[in-house]
Every structure is written in C-alpha cells, then in structure tokens.
Design an enzyme around this catalytic site. Structure first.
Site, mmCIF file in Angstrom:
data_model
loop_
_atom_site.group_PDB
_atom_site.id
_atom_site.type_symbol
_atom_site.label_atom_id
_atom_site.label_comp_id
_atom_site.label_asym_id
_atom_site.label_seq_id
_atom_site.Cartn_x
_atom_site.Cartn_y
_atom_site.Cartn_z
ATOM 1 N N LYS A 148 0.820 -1.215 0.000
ATOM 2 C CA LYS A 148 0.000 0.000 0.000
ATOM 3 C C LYS A 148 0.863 1.279 0.000
ATOM 4 C CE LYS A 148 -3.986 -2.253 2.228
ATOM 5 N NZ LYS A 148 -4.991 -2.138 3.321
ATOM 6 N N TYR A 152 -12.363 -2.244 -3.808
ATOM 7 C CA TYR A 152 -12.922 -2.298 -2.455
ATOM 8 C C TYR A 152 -14.441 -2.189 -2.444
ATOM 9 C CZ TYR A 152 -8.408 -2.277 -0.030
ATOM 10 O OH TYR A 152 -7.180 -2.616 0.482
ATOM 11 N N PHE A 171 -15.583 3.732 6.585
ATOM 12 C CA PHE A 171 -14.199 4.070 6.236
ATOM 13 C C PHE A 171 -13.936 4.027 4.734
ATOM 14 C CE2 PHE A 171 -14.301 -0.470 7.427
ATOM 15 C CZ PHE A 171 -13.776 -1.063 6.274
ATOM 16 N N ARG A 221 -2.076 -14.429 4.630
ATOM 17 C CA ARG A 221 -2.855 -13.775 5.690
ATOM 18 C C ARG A 221 -2.124 -13.877 7.037
ATOM 19 N NH1 ARG A 221 -7.143 -10.479 4.263
ATOM 20 N NH2 ARG A 221 -7.888 -10.855 6.374
ATOM 21 N N THR A 273 -5.544 -7.053 10.783
ATOM 22 C CA THR A 273 -5.848 -5.776 10.111
ATOM 23 C C THR A 273 -5.364 -4.585 10.940
ATOM 24 O OG1 THR A 273 -7.826 -6.823 9.204
ATOM 25 C CG2 THR A 273 -7.725 -4.412 9.089
ATOM 26 N N ARG A 305 2.465 -6.455 9.338
ATOM 27 C CA ARG A 305 1.772 -5.320 9.945
ATOM 28 C C ARG A 305 2.351 -4.964 11.316
ATOM 29 N NH1 ARG A 305 -4.164 -7.090 7.621
ATOM 30 N NH2 ARG A 305 -4.199 -5.718 5.803
ATOM 31 N N ASN A 339 -2.120 0.230 6.751
ATOM 32 C CA ASN A 339 -1.612 -1.021 7.305
ATOM 33 C C ASN A 339 -0.764 -1.835 6.327
ATOM 34 O OD1 ASN A 339 -3.677 -1.903 5.725
ATOM 35 N ND2 ASN A 339 -4.879 -2.829 7.355
ATOM 36 N N HIS A 380 -2.218 -5.516 1.520
ATOM 37 C CA HIS A 380 -3.494 -6.208 1.285
ATOM 38 C C HIS A 380 -3.174 -7.639 0.877
ATOM 39 C CE1 HIS A 380 -7.384 -7.381 -0.381
ATOM 40 N NE2 HIS A 380 -6.689 -7.937 -1.351
ATOM 41 N N GLU A 397 -9.220 -10.754 -8.015
ATOM 42 C CA GLU A 397 -8.323 -9.616 -7.795
ATOM 43 C C GLU A 397 -7.111 -9.674 -8.731
ATOM 44 O OE1 GLU A 397 -7.640 -9.775 -3.540
ATOM 45 O OE2 GLU A 397 -9.695 -9.136 -3.106
HETATM 46 N N1 UDP Z 1 -9.904 -0.437 7.063
HETATM 47 C C1 UDP Z 1 -9.993 0.797 7.654
HETATM 48 N N2 UDP Z 1 -10.706 0.925 8.827
HETATM 49 C C2 UDP Z 1 -11.326 -0.140 9.414
HETATM 50 C C3 UDP Z 1 -11.228 -1.403 8.808
HETATM 51 C C4 UDP Z 1 -10.506 -1.522 7.628
HETATM 52 O O1 UDP Z 1 -9.435 1.767 7.133
HETATM 53 O O2 UDP Z 1 -11.946 0.035 10.459
HETATM 54 C C5 UDP Z 1 -9.144 -0.574 5.810
HETATM 55 C C6 UDP Z 1 -7.777 -1.230 6.048
HETATM 56 O O3 UDP Z 1 -6.838 -0.624 5.178
HETATM 57 C C7 UDP Z 1 -8.042 -2.667 5.651
HETATM 58 C C8 UDP Z 1 -9.040 -2.494 4.507
HETATM 59 O O4 UDP Z 1 -9.857 -1.409 4.913
HETATM 60 O O5 UDP Z 1 -6.854 -3.330 5.285
HETATM 61 C C9 UDP Z 1 -9.897 -3.710 4.228
HETATM 62 O O6 UDP Z 1 -10.511 -4.147 5.428
HETATM 63 P P1 UDP Z 1 -10.610 -5.702 5.776
HETATM 64 O O7 UDP Z 1 -11.515 -5.816 6.954
HETATM 65 O O8 UDP Z 1 -10.959 -6.455 4.536
HETATM 66 O O9 UDP Z 1 -9.130 -6.047 6.290
HETATM 67 P P2 UDP Z 1 -7.914 -6.884 5.662
HETATM 68 O O10 UDP Z 1 -8.506 -8.020 4.871
HETATM 69 O O11 UDP Z 1 -7.138 -5.925 4.794
HETATM 70 O O12 UDP Z 1 -7.116 -7.329 6.851
#
Ligand code: UDP
Length: 149
Positions: free
Chosen positions: A20, A60, A68, A96, A102, A113, A123, A126, A137
């Site tokens: 990112k 997204y 958000f 993952r 996250t 992370r 963070n 992705h 994707e």
């Molecule tokens: N995100 C955010 N605020 C939140 C939750 C998620 O800005 O409260 C952003 C963050 O960059 C995250 C992305 O949205 O990586 C996608 O969220 P997801 O829950 O899918 O998390 P991930 O799969 O990336 O761990």
C-alpha cells in the site's frame, strides 16, 4: 510434501497482494518483500502503479457501505502501490498469517503489519481472503503473460 502427510493435502496456489501507499512512501517495498520471501512465498508477478479512483472503488466495492470507504479509497490513491501475485503452498492462508491482523496493534510478532504498519487504515499490505477472491483480484490487475511462476 503432499504425499507424506495422509489426509493433509497441500496445494500450490496463488494469492493477490498489494504493498500500500504507506509502504512505497516510506521506501519499504524491499523490506516487505524480504518478509514475504522468507515466509516461503514466491513473487511471480509484480507491478508498481498509481491506482485510479475508479480502480480503488472497484477493488474495495465490498466495503462501499462502510464508514471508512471514502478514507480507504483516498489512501489507496494517495501514492503508488505495488500489486503482486504470490505463489506457494496454501498461499492465501499463508499470506494472511504473514500479514498479521488488520489492526497492527493486534498483529502478532514477526508479521508485516506488526513490523511496519502505522494504523488500521495505513496497514502496509493487502492480501486476498479466499482463493476465489484471489482469482478475481489477480484478473483485475494482471494479464496471464505478466505472471511467470
Ligand atoms: N480499514 C480501515 N478501517 C477499518 C477497517 C478496515 O481503514 O476500520 C481498511 C484497512 O486498510 C483494511 C481495509 O480497509 O486493510 C480492508 O478491510 P478488511 O476488513 O478487509 O481487512 P484486511 O482483509 O485488509 O485485513
């Protein structure tokens, strides 16, 4: 290997990754890639791009009703990203694990992370959450000829 553990078949698969804008901004792409490779994942496709607003919104889409969403699209288009195809045994789940939670405050020691991320929004990485989403994707950003495993 797949033959030595009865009932536990390990499959080579691909997942989709994004380094990112907080990673490119801080010149951390090599450091993140080192963690990916040390974890046994192979980078079989990689491009550095500036995501358009439309690309980020499509990518997204699943989060479009979340509070958000606007901030997330703004962040993902705030600078270059590195899109990647990673390959390895159980690559989706493995990546993952390597990424960590996250929210970096909840991420385990040694994860990307935990090492690098600054906040739940910024963070660093992705990674696809399922093999089916990985296919979707990857297809959004890569042509078959741009992946060599
Ligand atoms: N995100 C955010 N605020 C939140 C939750 C998620 O800005 O409260 C952003 C963050 O960059 C995250 C992305 O949205 O990586 C996608 O969220 P997801 O829950 O899918 O998390 P991930 O799969 O990336 O761990």
């Amino acid at each position: 290997s797949s033959q030595t553990q009865p009932g536990r078949i390990m499959a080579t698969e691909r997942t989709f990754s994004i380094l990112k804008p907080d990673a490119t901004k801080r010149n951390l792409t090599g450091a993140v890639n080192a963690v990916i490779e040390e974890a046994g994942l192979r980078i079989v496709g990689q491009r550095r791009i500036q995501m358009s607003r439309a690309q980020a919104e499509t990518f997204y889409e699943v989060h479009k009703e979340r509070p958000f969403f606007g901030e997330l699209v703004a962040f993902m288009t705030s600078g270059p990203v590195v899109v990647q195809v990673l390959e390895g045994e159980n690559a989706v789940a493995r990546y993952r694990e390597v990424m960590g939670a996250t929210n970096p405050a909840q991420a385990a020691e040694g994860t990307i992370r935990k090492k690098f991320a600054q906040s739940v929004g910024e963070n660093t990485v992705h990674g696809s959450d399922s093999a089916e989403n990985a296919r979707i994707e990857i297809a959004q950003f890569f042509q078959d000829g741009d992946i060599a495993g």
